[in-house]
Design a protein around this motif. Sequence first.
Motif, PDB file in Angstrom:
ATOM      1  N   GLY A 485       0.812  -1.209   0.000  1.00 37.29           N
ATOM      2  CA  GLY A 485       0.000   0.000   0.000  1.00 37.29           C
ATOM      3  C   GLY A 485       0.841   1.252   0.000  1.00 37.29           C
ATOM      4  N   PRO A 486       0.203   2.418   0.109  1.00 34.24           N
ATOM      5  CA  PRO A 486       0.913   3.695   0.060  1.00 34.24           C
ATOM      6  C   PRO A 486       1.449   4.099   1.433  1.00 34.24           C
ATOM      7  CG  PRO A 486      -1.434   4.109   0.132  1.00 34.24           C
ATOM      8  CD  PRO A 486      -1.266   2.609   0.117  1.00 34.24           C
ATOM      9  N   ALA A 487       2.505   4.888   1.404  1.00 36.66           N
ATOM     10  CA  ALA A 487       3.056   5.438   2.646  1.00 36.66           C
ATOM     11  C   ALA A 487       3.655   6.809   2.364  1.00 36.66           C
ATOM     12  CB  ALA A 487       4.126   4.508   3.226  1.00 36.66           C
ATOM     13  N   ARG A 488       3.484   7.693   3.315  1.00 34.56           N
ATOM     14  CA  ARG A 488       4.100   9.013   3.224  1.00 34.56           C
ATOM     15  C   ARG A 488       5.551   8.891   3.683  1.00 34.56           C
ATOM     16  NH1 ARG A 488      -0.659  12.933   5.701  1.00 34.56           N
ATOM     17  NH2 ARG A 488      -2.383  12.003   4.523  1.00 34.56           N
ATOM     18  N   ASN A 510       0.312   6.920  14.393  1.00 34.87           N
ATOM     19  CA  ASN A 510      -0.458   5.987  13.579  1.00 34.87           C
ATOM     20  C   ASN A 510      -0.565   6.443  12.123  1.00 34.87           C
ATOM     21  OD1 ASN A 510      -2.072   8.158  14.172  1.00 34.87           O
ATOM     22  ND2 ASN A 510      -3.955   6.966  14.403  1.00 34.87           N
ATOM     23  N   ASP A 511       0.337   7.326  11.717  1.00 37.53           N
ATOM     24  CA  ASP A 511       0.438   7.661  10.299  1.00 37.53           C
ATOM     25  C   ASP A 511       1.013   6.474   9.537  1.00 37.53           C
ATOM     26  OD1 ASP A 511      -0.595  10.180   9.967  1.00 37.53           O
ATOM     27  OD2 ASP A 511       1.290  11.216  10.354  1.00 37.53           O
ATOM     28  N   VAL A 541       4.335   3.604  11.441  1.00 38.35           N
ATOM     29  CA  VAL A 541       5.495   4.469  11.234  1.00 38.35           C
ATOM     30  C   VAL A 541       6.738   3.599  11.273  1.00 38.35           C
ATOM     31  CG1 VAL A 541       6.848   6.397  12.096  1.00 38.35           C
ATOM     32  CG2 VAL A 541       4.353   6.488  12.224  1.00 38.35           C
ATOM     33  N   ARG A 542       7.401   3.481  10.106  1.00 39.56           N
ATOM     34  CA  ARG A 542       8.645   2.706  10.025  1.00 39.56           C
ATOM     35  C   ARG A 542       9.808   3.675   9.958  1.00 39.56           C
ATOM     36  NH1 ARG A 542       4.232   1.971   7.069  1.00 39.56           N
ATOM     37  NH2 ARG A 542       5.210   1.462   5.055  1.00 39.56           N
ATOM     38  N   LYS A 566      13.294  -2.514   5.377  1.00 38.71           N
ATOM     39  CA  LYS A 566      12.998  -1.558   6.450  1.00 38.71           C
ATOM     40  C   LYS A 566      11.777  -0.699   6.151  1.00 38.71           C
ATOM     41  CE  LYS A 566      16.365  -2.097   9.530  1.00 38.71           C
ATOM     42  NZ  LYS A 566      16.107  -2.323  10.979  1.00 38.71           N
ATOM     43  N   VAL A 567      11.651  -0.240   4.889  1.00 37.80           N
ATOM     44  CA  VAL A 567      10.514   0.638   4.586  1.00 37.80           C
ATOM     45  C   VAL A 567       9.223  -0.162   4.443  1.00 37.80           C
ATOM     46  CG1 VAL A 567      11.973   2.362   3.468  1.00 37.80           C
ATOM     47  CG2 VAL A 567      10.927   0.580   2.072  1.00 37.80           C
TER      48      VAL A 567
END
Length: 569
Positions: A485-488, A510-511, A541-542, A566-567
């Motif tokens: 999925g997407p992540a900022r 929880n972003d 959050v990673r 990691k990401v």
Amino acid sequence: MPAPPAATISVRATLDMLDGPKRELADGVANDRYAFWLGSGISRERMPDLRDLAKRILIELQARVVSADNACRFRKALTAVVALTTPSDDEQSGIDFSLSPDQWPAFDILAARLINNYARMLNVTVDGEEADYLLWDILNAASIYADATIEPDAEHLCLAALAIEGAASEMPSANWDPLVERAISSLAGAQPILRVAVAPSDVRSARRRANLYKFHGCALAALNNPGEFRKHLIARQSQINGWVANNPVVAPFLTHLIVTRPTLMLGLSAQDSNIQGLFAAAEAQLAWRWPSHPPAYAFSENALGGDQESLLQNVYHLDYTPEHRPLMEAEALVQAYAKPLLLALYLFVITAKLKMLVTHKLPDLADADREKLHRGLEHARNHISEGLEPTAIAVSELLTLSGRAMTMLRDGTLPDASGGVYVPISPDAIDRMPADPTLAGSGVCEFAIASGLIGLGLERGLWTAEKPDAADATSGALLLSGRSGPARVYFAASQRAAIRLGTNGLIADNDDAVIIHSHENPPAMPRSPRRPPGRTGLATVREVSLEELLASGSEVEDLLERFRSKVAL
């Protein structure tokens, strides 16, 4: 009639040109080698064109003619202006000074002919008035060109960004408008980036990162202080012809620039005799030989005009032979107008700086691995350029988002308009960057490596990337989407910056986000959740430390795999 190729070339195609046949030019710009000579072409879509000015002079002079007075001074001036168009007998028969010129059958034709006679047109005098009456009173040029409502265009914004990046420190300009100055102010706020020199004494002021020499005057300065600066508005033929002799300070100063720096002309036809004279004088002092590296002369044009060919013949006269001439002219022609060229140069410079930072951080990296990271950076650059239009809106958004990403990287906050919305990767040109003693600990080298890895992942289809929402302060530096999925994505050059991302409300626990740290991860800090979790079963959050990843090895394939793990995309 189709638009010329220089107007229709895409930013992506212009980058291909800079990567290929014009690579020496691009590298020269990245190292702040070139003087940017600016002409009216870069303001064409913001300022009235010469045809409109010619029409206005015809109409305004006719409106002042006293019909009953055959010796009317305005009739005399209007007659002189019309004579410059050399009307045919049929055209002359339709010219009636009792009618507004826009009712003359040949009005548009006559106005078009005055374009190439604009200096002679403005040299026409009106009895009893100052020599610049047509310019100052009829055209009201100072007010028109200094109009505070006119915003910078894409060219001005790109020049400003290049100047802030330390890649455009010398800018001689024949333009009266203050759009370059406004562009730098809009990007840099009140920071002392720019020195503007109009009067001869201005060259004594302290140099700054960018130096703009308005050798034909400044409309804003003339409007605010006509007693001092009206005389510096250069437009009339007599002024142009006598400019070198009447400017014993500025003329040698500009000649020195021509002697010491290669020339890149943008929107400047070089038709004025004073410009031709400057380059001829520079050649007499210390000629550039052909070929030179980087090329000594480059013109942003669709094709070289007679004035530009004449300039090349003068400055390269020792090598201007029938054999060399075609190669010389092909080298000098950059077939892209200022809009796509300057935007492509900006993207090239930014990418070149990031490549340099990779090498600075990892000087012993194997050539093949270095090439992979560089290719990743180029792929990310090209991804940005696809579909990017060189408009003021698109360029402004690009520079604003870039500035936001760099401010979050360094400070964990958003830019403050007073300090400028644009933040450079480095204020130095590439060849001076290694001398910066703060570079090693600044976190920007690790940022460059992370950017290369992201670009490499884009190239291999590991994820896709989108720009963040400029209106959403919490949208990160970019949005990456992978199988999960997407992540900022956020970058943090230091623990302080990372902590401030949370305390400034730019990210919450929880972003669905990734924080890429240049150095070690900071201790966990409590953040207030703003929304329900986006996914379950995965820490939202990673946090990735480039310093820790590099400590385990810099072989790029292995580094990319560990980064990808990691990401968690």
